[in-house]
Write an enzyme that holds these catalytic residues in place. Structure first.
Site, short mmCIF file in Angstrom:
data_model
loop_
_atom_site.label_atom_id
_atom_site.label_comp_id
_atom_site.label_asym_id
_atom_site.label_seq_id
_atom_site.Cartn_x
_atom_site.Cartn_y
_atom_site.Cartn_z
N ASP A 237 32.35 10.16 -38.36
CA ASP A 237 31.76 10.91 -37.23
C ASP A 237 32.92 11.40 -36.37
O ASP A 237 33.84 10.62 -36.09
CB ASP A 237 30.83 9.99 -36.42
N ASN B 44 23.01 10.00 -25.71
CA ASN B 44 22.87 9.33 -27.02
C ASN B 44 22.24 7.94 -26.90
O ASN B 44 21.71 7.40 -27.87
CB ASN B 44 24.23 9.13 -27.68
N ARG C 37 18.91 6.11 -28.29
CA ARG C 37 18.60 5.95 -29.72
C ARG C 37 19.77 5.47 -30.55
O ARG C 37 19.57 5.07 -31.70
CB ARG C 37 18.07 7.27 -30.28
N LYS D 152 32.83 7.78 -31.51
CA LYS D 152 31.71 7.03 -32.09
C LYS D 152 32.13 6.23 -33.32
O LYS D 152 31.68 5.09 -33.51
CB LYS D 152 30.59 8.00 -32.50
N CYS E 125 16.98 18.31 -33.96
CA CYS E 125 16.97 17.35 -32.86
C CYS E 125 17.51 17.99 -31.58
O CYS E 125 17.02 17.77 -30.50
CB CYS E 125 17.83 16.18 -33.29
#
Lengths: 241, 91
Positions: free
Chosen positions: A36, A44, A47, A60, A165
């Site tokens: 990532d 963020n 979730r 991340k 999303c």
């Protein structure tokens, strides 16, 4: 191969990758690699359950790898990169299975194509608002030995009104369910079971439906017409078949 | 034939929030047309202007992918379930 000997690549440490990675670390997968290139943002946190407010602004991949070791993975490695045609081969080197939890269609198709070309099983998923899907894809070959893959089901990078999303948002527990489902499907693939089932989850109605789409005979991986990822344009294509 | 169309969350803004819609149709194409008549806007989320299923949408009659049957000409029986499963990308 035992779980402790397995290497799993997480593509994306997001709403899907975090719960899937956590479940696999605690299940005993020996080596987890997190790819990532993003940093943790406040939006963020509802979730992406490996992160806390103290992680805001941190890479991340680094934070996720650290947390996965704390959760039980004997080895977790961070890759601050995206899964791209030019990075795919290096990221898949030594990997037994991929969990694909990216948030965009081009990445999903790059991962699907790379896994098909390299013969690596992959569990893919997507979620928006209250719903989503997951698909476990076993390692397969060309022609008659081809198994159902993402291109068999959704064919190509969507154009037009397909939802993402970023545009529509996602309910945290919905990606939590789908990420956990991805981990469960990964454990079955690692145990040598077949894939091919498409799961469709409706978090508003608490429904999980399973269907078994057949491999498409005109899937480019069945035909063997995709052999170089860097020659494929991962951009929205013509909407109709 | 009276069939139940299962509407995915992404399309429920077009069906006043309903997750199932009952329509009449002898084929999948008829059912989509009937759905469009009752809830305008659904058809363009499922089919192209050329009348084909969009590449990133899957339609299932029961557990069967219509691509493996007769596509939009797949015949329906009373009580069949028609599920719409669109590709979505978030994560």
């Amino acid at each position: 191969m035992t779980l402790a000997d397995s290497s799993v690549l997480l593509v994306g440490a997001g709403g899907l990758g975090c719960p899937a990675g956590r479940a696999l670390a605690q299940a005993g997968v020996g080596r987890l690699i997190v790819a990532d290139d993003d940093t943790v943002e406040g939006t963020n946190l509802h979730r992406q359950i490996l992160f806390t407010e103290a992680d805001l602004g941190s890479p991340k991949a680094d934070v996720a790898a650290e947390r996965l070791v704390a959760l039980g993975a004997s080895q977790a490695e961070a890759r601050r990169t995206r899964f791209l045609p030019e990075t795919a081969a290096a990221l898949l080197d030594g990997v037994d299975l991929v969990i694909e939890g990216s948030d965009n269609f081009p990445s999903k198709f790059v991962v699907a194509d790379a896994c098909a070309l390299h013969g690596v099983p992959v569990v893919q998923a997507g979620a928006v608002r209250w719903g989503g899907w997951a698909l476990a894809v076993a390692a397969s070959g060309r022609g008659a030995s081809h198994r159902t893959c993402l291109r068999c089901v959704f064919e190509d990078v969507p154009s037009g009104p397909a939802l993402s999303c970023e545009l529509a948002g996602v309910v945290g527990p919905v990606v939590g369910v789908l990420g956990a489902l991805q981990a469960k499907l990964a454990l079955r693939l690692l145990a040598g079971e077949d894939g091919g089932t498409l799961y469709s989850y409706d978090g508003r109605r608490d429904r999980l439906r399973a269907t078994r789409p057949s491999p498409r005979t005109d899937c480019p991986h069945a035909l063997g017409t995709i052999d170089d990822l860097e020659r494929i344009e991962y951009v929205p294509s013509s909407a109709s078949a | 034939m009276a069939v139940t169309v299962r509407i995915p969350p992404a399309l429920r803004s077009l069906t006043e929030g309903s997750d199932e819609v009952s329509v009449d149709g002898a084929t999948v194409r008829d059912a989509i047309e009937a759905l469009e008549a009752a809830h305008p806007g659904v058809k363009e989320r499922v089919m192209s202007d050329e009348g084909k299923v969009l590449r990133f949408v899957n339609l299932f009659v029961g557990e069967e992918d219509i691509r493996m049957l007769d596509g939009l000409d797949t015949e329906l029986k009373d009580g069949d379930d028609l599920s719409i499963i669109p590709a979505i990308a978030g994560g």
